[in-house]
Scaffold this motif. Structure first.
Motif, PDB file in Angstrom:
ATOM      1  N   GLU A 105       0.818  -1.205   0.000  1.00 13.00           N
ATOM      2  CA  GLU A 105       0.000   0.000   0.000  1.00 13.00           C
ATOM      3  C   GLU A 105       0.860   1.266   0.000  1.00 13.00           C
ATOM      4  N   LEU A 106       2.014   1.186   0.653  1.00 15.72           N
ATOM      5  CA  LEU A 106       2.925   2.331   0.712  1.00 15.72           C
ATOM      6  C   LEU A 106       4.360   1.840   0.791  1.00 15.72           C
ATOM      7  N   LEU A 107       5.212   2.465  -0.017  1.00 17.08           N
ATOM      8  CA  LEU A 107       6.661   2.300   0.075  1.00 17.08           C
ATOM      9  C   LEU A 107       7.251   3.694   0.205  1.00 17.08           C
ATOM     10  N   ALA A 108       8.236   3.853   1.066  1.00 18.00           N
ATOM     11  CA  ALA A 108       8.843   5.169   1.212  1.00 18.00           C
ATOM     12  C   ALA A 108      10.296   5.018   1.618  1.00 18.00           C
ATOM     13  N   LEU A 109      11.071   6.046   1.269  1.00 19.07           N
ATOM     14  CA  LEU A 109      12.465   6.130   1.704  1.00 19.07           C
ATOM     15  C   LEU A 109      12.598   7.352   2.599  1.00 19.07           C
ATOM     16  N   ASP A 110      12.954   7.124   3.865  1.00 18.41           N
ATOM     17  CA  ASP A 110      13.178   8.202   4.819  1.00 18.41           C
ATOM     18  C   ASP A 110      14.670   8.364   5.095  1.00 18.41           C
ATOM     19  N   VAL A 111      15.114   9.612   5.117  1.00 13.25           N
ATOM     20  CA  VAL A 111      16.484   9.916   5.535  1.00 13.25           C
ATOM     21  C   VAL A 111      16.430  10.240   7.028  1.00 13.25           C
ATOM     22  N   CYS A 112      17.263   9.596   7.804  1.00 16.61           N
ATOM     23  CA  CYS A 112      17.218   9.738   9.259  1.00 16.61           C
ATOM     24  C   CYS A 112      18.611   9.990   9.828  1.00 16.61           C
ATOM     25  N   ILE A 119      14.287  12.858   9.223  1.00 14.37           N
ATOM     26  CA  ILE A 119      14.382  14.278   8.898  1.00 14.37           C
ATOM     27  C   ILE A 119      13.794  14.613   7.528  1.00 14.37           C
ATOM     28  N   LYS A 120      13.827  13.696   6.592  1.00 12.61           N
ATOM     29  CA  LYS A 120      13.284  13.947   5.260  1.00 12.61           C
ATOM     30  C   LYS A 120      12.688  12.660   4.695  1.00 12.61           C
ATOM     31  N   ARG A 121      11.569  12.776   4.000  1.00 14.01           N
ATOM     32  CA  ARG A 121      11.056  11.664   3.188  1.00 14.01           C
ATOM     33  C   ARG A 121      11.460  11.937   1.757  1.00 14.01           C
ATOM     34  N   LEU A 122      12.324  11.077   1.224  1.00  8.36           N
ATOM     35  CA  LEU A 122      12.841  11.292  -0.123  1.00  8.36           C
ATOM     36  C   LEU A 122      11.788  11.008  -1.178  1.00  8.36           C
ATOM     37  N   ILE A 123      11.110   9.864  -1.051  1.00  9.34           N
ATOM     38  CA  ILE A 123      10.113   9.474  -2.061  1.00  9.34           C
ATOM     39  C   ILE A 123       9.085   8.569  -1.402  1.00  9.34           C
ATOM     40  N   GLU A 124       7.862   8.645  -1.899  1.00 11.90           N
ATOM     41  CA  GLU A 124       6.797   7.775  -1.407  1.00 11.90           C
ATOM     42  C   GLU A 124       6.042   7.206  -2.606  1.00 11.90           C
ATOM     43  N   ILE A 125       5.798   5.904  -2.568  1.00 11.98           N
ATOM     44  CA  ILE A 125       5.057   5.216  -3.625  1.00 11.98           C
ATOM     45  C   ILE A 125       3.749   4.719  -3.035  1.00 11.98           C
ATOM     46  N   ASN A 126       2.634   5.210  -3.560  1.00 13.32           N
ATOM     47  CA  ASN A 126       1.320   4.766  -3.137  1.00 13.32           C
ATOM     48  C   ASN A 126       0.409   4.730  -4.364  1.00 13.32           C
ATOM     49  N   LYS A 127      -0.868   4.535  -4.174  1.00 10.84           N
ATOM     50  CA  LYS A 127      -1.730   4.335  -5.347  1.00 10.84           C
ATOM     51  C   LYS A 127      -2.057   5.630  -6.090  1.00 10.84           C
ATOM     52  N   ARG A 128      -1.505   6.753  -5.635  1.00 12.54           N
ATOM     53  CA  ARG A 128      -1.660   8.010  -6.363  1.00 12.54           C
ATOM     54  C   ARG A 128      -0.332   8.515  -6.938  1.00 12.54           C
ATOM     55  N   SER A 129       0.725   7.765  -6.750  1.00 11.58           N
ATOM     56  CA  SER A 129       2.055   8.234  -7.161  1.00 11.58           C
ATOM     57  C   SER A 129       2.166   8.449  -8.658  1.00 11.58           C
ATOM     58  N   HIS A 130       1.424   7.682  -9.441  1.00 11.82           N
ATOM     59  CA  HIS A 130       1.496   7.830 -10.893  1.00 11.82           C
ATOM     60  C   HIS A 130       0.984   9.184 -11.362  1.00 11.82           C
ATOM     61  N   GLU A 131       0.283   9.909 -10.480  1.00 12.41           N
ATOM     62  CA  GLU A 131      -0.250  11.214 -10.857  1.00 12.41           C
ATOM     63  C   GLU A 131       0.833  12.303 -10.832  1.00 12.41           C
ATOM     64  N   TYR A 132       1.897  12.076 -10.055  1.00 12.98           N
ATOM     65  CA  TYR A 132       2.933  13.108  -9.963  1.00 12.98           C
ATOM     66  C   TYR A 132       4.354  12.595 -10.182  1.00 12.98           C
ATOM     67  N   LEU A 133       4.549  11.294 -10.201  1.00 11.82           N
ATOM     68  CA  LEU A 133       5.860  10.726 -10.525  1.00 11.82           C
ATOM     69  C   LEU A 133       5.800  10.205 -11.957  1.00 11.82           C
ATOM     70  N   LYS A 151      17.348  18.223  -0.018  1.00 10.76           N
ATOM     71  CA  LYS A 151      18.620  18.791   0.450  1.00 10.76           C
ATOM     72  C   LYS A 151      18.630  18.808   1.972  1.00 10.76           C
ATOM     73  N   ILE A 152      19.771  18.430   2.542  1.00 12.70           N
ATOM     74  CA  ILE A 152      19.929  18.361   4.000  1.00 12.70           C
ATOM     75  C   ILE A 152      21.195  19.110   4.381  1.00 12.70           C
ATOM     76  N   VAL A 153      21.068  20.088   5.270  1.00 16.73           N
ATOM     77  CA  VAL A 153      22.226  20.854   5.737  1.00 16.73           C
ATOM     78  C   VAL A 153      22.832  20.148   6.951  1.00 16.73           C
ATOM     79  N   ILE A 154      24.123  19.897   6.888  1.00 12.36           N
ATOM     80  CA  ILE A 154      24.830  19.205   7.964  1.00 12.36           C
ATOM     81  C   ILE A 154      25.764  20.206   8.636  1.00 12.36           C
ATOM     82  N   GLU A 155      25.531  20.452   9.912  1.00  9.89           N
ATOM     83  CA  GLU A 155      26.329  21.422  10.651  1.00  9.89           C
ATOM     84  C   GLU A 155      27.694  20.830  11.011  1.00  9.89           C
ATOM     85  N   PRO A 156      28.705  21.700  11.227  1.00  9.07           N
ATOM     86  CA  PRO A 156      30.074  21.214  11.488  1.00  9.07           C
ATOM     87  C   PRO A 156      30.183  20.278  12.693  1.00  9.07           C
TER      88      PRO A 156
END
Length: 339
Positions: free
Chosen positions: A208-215, A238-252, A268-273
């Motif tokens: 029903e849902l596939l997603a890639l989260d950056v953590c 911190i970020k969801r890179l991509i999500e695949i669901n039954k509406r993804s074909h409308e925008y991907l 884009k993710i800013v990494i502090e020193p």
């Protein structure tokens, strides 16, 4: 063959249990393997069966590697239980005959056999798609030997990323499990988009849902976790890179015939020193899988959901920006670039 069908019913009953008994589940998986290997006589050491199929938008794994997916215990259990739950929901809504479009069956149609054993051919129909000719041949023969051919509307030895559905208005469930962790290499994303864009009516998509989260993760806490340890104690999304669901074909959208790299998502993710001095000091890509409703594969429960630890930037005194993208080309997956 009735004996084998009876055994598949018992195996399906184990997969449907909400409480997991790993000893019972392992025994069911072993019994399942014995049935399908006995009926197919597949030679997993054959060079032909180990050959992958490469295309412009990903790889279809060889027969041998597809056969081995069965051994990922929770992956198999949760997908099959999710299918049972989806069918039960449709039946509760009054659907008399349910049509499953199953793309990427491998040599055994692993996710469907216990389900076909449970339902009659008037209750459940299927269209089976497999690009690999060796896998397709094994799968079709296995279905016929088990006497499930009355359930099958069509067998298609075709590329599911280019398949034209003959009867889209009859589809109730779209099922495809052609993935690795990080949605890399294989064709899950283009298959899903191609099939869904041809279907107008509401359907159930599995997963029903596939997603890639950056953590951000605490690597030591992750390495020393116990089975009771909550993910929140060592992982901060911190970020969801991509999500695949039954509406993804409308925008991907992308060109299936284009051999160039096509970027579907980017963050884009800013990494502090001083980030690498904190407790949360490692970046990871986490694959989220919601099979159907409450049936989810959690982090570390399967080879599909093990974290992918990302390359960190060199230590400097300046903030750095990570650009992470998800692309489709001959080898789908994520890319990293620091600036």
């Amino acid at each position: 063959m009735q004996h084998y069908r009876d055994e598949l019913l018992k195996i399906g009953a184990v997969f449907q249990k909400e409480k997991i008994d790993f000893l019972e589940l392992s025994s069911a998986i072993n019994n399942y393997k014995q049935i399908i290997y006995a009926l197919t006589n597949i030679d997993v050491d054959s060079d032909v069966n180990r050959q992958d199929i490469h295309s412009l938008n990903g790889k279809a794994i060889g027969t041998t590697w597809a056969a081995m997916c069965l051994e990922d215990i929770l992956r198999t259990k949760k997908f099959i239980n999710g299918i049972f739950k989806a069918i039960a929901k449709l039946k509760q809504e009054g659907k008399e005959t349910i049509h499953i479009l199953y793309a990427g069956t491998g040599p055994f149609a692993t996710l469907l056999l216990p389900v076909l054993a449970y339902y009659s051919s008037t209750e459940l129909k299927a269209t089976l798609i497999e690009i690999n000719t060796e896998s397709f041949t094994f799968m079709k023969a296995l279905i016929e030997q088990l006497g499930f051919d009355e359930h099958i509307i069509a067998y298609k030895n075709e590329d599911a990323t280019k398949l034209k559905i003959n009867n889209p208005e009859t589809i109730d469930i779209v099922l495809s499990e052609t993935l690795q962790r990080g949605l890399v290499v294989e064709q899950q994303v283009p298959i899903t988009i191609n099939l869904l864009k041809q279907i107008d009516q509401p359907i159930i998509l599995i997963p029903e849902l596939l997603a890639l989260d950056v953590c951000w993760m605490n690597h030591n806490s992750f390495a020393n976790r116990s089975i009771e340890t909550n993910e929140e104690s060592y992982c901060f999304p911190i970020k969801r890179l991509i999500e695949i669901n039954k509406r993804s074909h409308e925008y991907l959208t992308f060109d299936f015939d284009n051999s160039d790299v096509q970027i579907l998502a980017q963050e884009k993710i800013v990494i502090e020193p001083n980030q690498q001095d904190n407790e949360l000091n490692v970046l990871a890509l986490i694959t989220r899988i919601k099979v159907f409703e409450d049936e989810e594969i959690l982090m570390n429960e399967s080879g599909l959901t093990l974290p992918i630890f990302l390359k960190m930037p060199d230590v400097t005194n300046e903030p750095q920006t990570l650009t992470i993208s998800y692309k489709i080309d001959e080898k789908p997956g994520y890319t990293l670039e620091y600036s």
